[in-house]
Scaffold this active site. Structure first.
Site, PDB file in Angstrom:
ATOM      1  N   ASP A  54      21.404 -30.831  18.290  1.00 42.82           N
ATOM      2  CA  ASP A  54      19.814 -30.756  18.630  1.00 42.82           C
ATOM      3  C   ASP A  54      20.098 -30.285  20.055  1.00 42.82           C
ATOM      4  O   ASP A  54      19.086 -29.941  20.719  1.00 42.82           O
ATOM      5  CB  ASP A  54      19.275 -32.055  18.624  1.00 42.82           C
ATOM      6  CG  ASP A  54      18.129 -31.941  17.296  1.00 42.82           C
ATOM      7  OD1 ASP A  54      17.689 -30.888  17.010  1.00 42.82           O
ATOM      8  OD2 ASP A  54      18.018 -33.085  16.855  1.00 42.82           O
ATOM      9  N   GLN A  76      15.651 -36.679  12.816  1.00 44.51           N
ATOM     10  CA  GLN A  76      14.475 -35.991  12.876  1.00 44.51           C
ATOM     11  C   GLN A  76      13.646 -36.938  13.723  1.00 44.51           C
ATOM     12  O   GLN A  76      13.441 -38.004  13.290  1.00 44.51           O
ATOM     13  CB  GLN A  76      14.051 -35.666  11.444  1.00 44.51           C
ATOM     14  CG  GLN A  76      12.691 -34.782  11.424  1.00 44.51           C
ATOM     15  CD  GLN A  76      12.800 -33.349  11.810  1.00 44.51           C
ATOM     16  OE1 GLN A  76      13.905 -32.839  11.822  1.00 44.51           O
ATOM     17  NE2 GLN A  76      11.806 -32.960  12.533  1.00 44.51           N
ATOM     18  N   LYS A 113      15.951 -27.079   6.496  1.00 44.47           N
ATOM     19  CA  LYS A 113      17.254 -27.391   7.375  1.00 44.47           C
ATOM     20  C   LYS A 113      18.146 -27.052   6.212  1.00 44.47           C
ATOM     21  O   LYS A 113      19.230 -26.478   6.273  1.00 44.47           O
ATOM     22  CB  LYS A 113      17.365 -28.660   8.357  1.00 44.47           C
ATOM     23  CG  LYS A 113      16.565 -28.252   9.687  1.00 44.47           C
ATOM     24  CD  LYS A 113      16.255 -29.569  10.171  1.00 44.47           C
ATOM     25  CE  LYS A 113      15.400 -29.333  11.605  1.00 44.47           C
ATOM     26  NZ  LYS A 113      14.799 -30.452  12.126  1.00 44.47           N
TER      27      LYS A 113
HETATM   28  N1  GUN Z   1      11.277 -33.040  15.673  1.00 45.88           N
HETATM   29  C1  GUN Z   1      10.461 -31.460  16.065  1.00 45.88           C
HETATM   30  N2  GUN Z   1      11.318 -30.723  16.433  1.00 45.88           N
HETATM   31  C2  GUN Z   1      12.704 -31.364  16.344  1.00 45.88           C
HETATM   32  C3  GUN Z   1      13.794 -30.914  16.659  1.00 45.88           C
HETATM   33  O1  GUN Z   1      14.116 -29.789  17.087  1.00 45.88           O
HETATM   34  N3  GUN Z   1      14.884 -31.614  16.429  1.00 45.88           N
HETATM   35  C4  GUN Z   1      14.647 -33.004  15.743  1.00 45.88           C
HETATM   36  N4  GUN Z   1      15.728 -33.970  15.886  1.00 45.88           N
HETATM   37  N5  GUN Z   1      13.481 -33.464  15.671  1.00 45.88           N
HETATM   38  C5  GUN Z   1      12.552 -32.508  15.826  1.00 45.88           C
END
Ligand code: GUN
Length: 284
Positions: A120, A97, A53
C-alpha cells in the site's frame, strides 16, 4: 466535449498485461507473487474493494489470501496476524483494508506491516523514502495517477499542480510524487480561503476531496488537465466523481472520467507493487 478523455480502464488493461507477463517469468524462477488482504468488519464498500483485489490477483496469476476478522476483534489479534504474515515466505504483500473500527489504532497497524511487504506504501519508512526520492513502494492511487499522465504523454516538469484534498492516502502523497517530477505544487483543503483563486491557475488539478461534483468549470483554467479521484454517489444514487464532468469537460484539455478513470489504476498499481515485492524477495 472538448477535453481528451484519459481512459483509465484501457491504460490499466495494458499495464495488467505487462504485469501478467512478468508474473509468468517470476513463476518460472519458482516464485508466485502472493498478496494477503485483511478485512476487519462488514463495511460493504470495503468488501467490494477486497473482492476486486482478489479477482485481479487471480486474473494476473498471483496468489491471494483473504483474512476476515470480526468487527470487534482485539487489536493485538490483528497485530499478531500481521506479524505472522510478515514471516510467511509465500506472502509478498500485506494490505489491511481501511478504514478500521475505532478501537483499532490505524498507525499502529500500518507500522506493524513489514516495510518490505507494505504494498500500500503507507508505512512511514516507505513514505520517507518516497519523500527523499529513494526507491519505495508508492501508494497505489497516487502512483496510478502518475502512470495515467505518463501513458497519456502529459509532461509534468515545471507545471503548476493544484491538489485539492490532503488525505494520507491520496492528497499528500500525490503532491509529493508531482514534486519529485519537478512540478510546482499547491495543496488546497477544507480551510483554504479562496479555492478558485488557486485552482484557476493550475495546469493540472487533482480533485481528491470526496464530495460529489465539487469542482465546477469556474474552478478550472481553459485547457487544464483534470484528474478526478472521487468515488461518490449523487442524490440519484449514481456513481460520480469530485468533478462536475459535463461542464468541466467542455473547458479542460484532458480529463479522467468516473468510473473508468483513476479507479482501475489503483488495483493495477497494487498488483505492480506485489510483483515488485515478490521479485525483490529473490534477491534476499
Ligand atoms: N481504503 C481505501 N483505499 C484504500 C487503499 O488504497 N488501501 C487500503 N489498505 N485501504 C483503503
Amino acid at each position: 466535449m472538448t477535453a481528451v478523455l484519459i481512459n483509465g480502464k484501457e491504460i490499466a488493461a495494458k499495464k495488467r498485461i505487462e504485469i501478467a507477463e512478468k508474473v509468468k517469468d517470476l513463476k518460472k524462477k519458482g516464485v508466485t507473487p502472493g498478496l494477503a488482504v485483511i478485512l476487519v468488519g462488514n463495511n460493504d464498500a470495503s468488501r467490494t474493494y477486497v473482492r476486486n483485489k482478489e479477482k485481479t490477483c487471480q486474473e494476473l496469476g498471483m496468489n491471494s489470501l483473504l483474512i476476515e476478522l470480526d468487527e470487534d476483534v482485539a487489536e493485538d489479534k490483528l497485530l499478531d496476524k500481521i506479524l505472522e504474515l510478515n514471516n510467511d515466505p509465500a506472502i509478498h504483500g500485506i494490505l489491511v483494508q481501511l478504514p478500521l473500527p475505532n478501537h483499532i489504532k490505524e498507525s499502529k497497524v500500518i507500522e506493524t506491516i513489514s516495510p518490505l511487504k507494505d504494498v500500500d506504501g503507507f508505512h512511514p519508512i516507505n513514505i520517507g523514502r518516497m519523500m527523499t526520492g529513494q526507491d519505495a513502494f508508492l501508494p497505489c492511487t497516487p502512483y496510478g495517477i502518475m502512470v495515467l499522465l505518463e501513458e497519456t504523454g502529459i509532461n509534468i516538469e515545471g507545471k503548476h499542480v493544484v491538489v485539492v484534498g490532503r488525505s494520507n492516502i491520496v492528497g499528500k502523497p500525490v503532491g509529493q510524487l508531482f514534486l519529485n517530477q519537478n512540478a510546482t505544487v499547491t495543496y488546497c483543503h477544507s480551510r483554504t480561503k479562496d479555492l478558485k483563486l488557486h485552482t484557476k491557475q493550475a495546469d493540472i488539478v487533482v480533485a481528491a476531496v470526496g464530495i460529489a461534483n465539487f469542482i465546477t468549470a469556474d474552478h478550472i483554467k481553459e485547457g487544464a488537465v483534470v484528474i478526478d479521484v472521487g468515488i461518490n454517489r449523487n442524490e440519484a444514487g449514481k456513481l460520480c466523481g469530485d468533478v462536475k464532468f459535463d461542464e468541466v469537460s467542455e473547458k479542460a484539455g484532458y480529463i479522467t472520467p468516473v468510473p473508468k478513470g483513476v479507479g482501475p489504476m489503483t488495483i493495477t498499481m497494487l498488483m505492480y507493487n506485489t510483483l515488485k515485492s515478490a521479485s525483490q524477495s529473490l534477491d534476499r
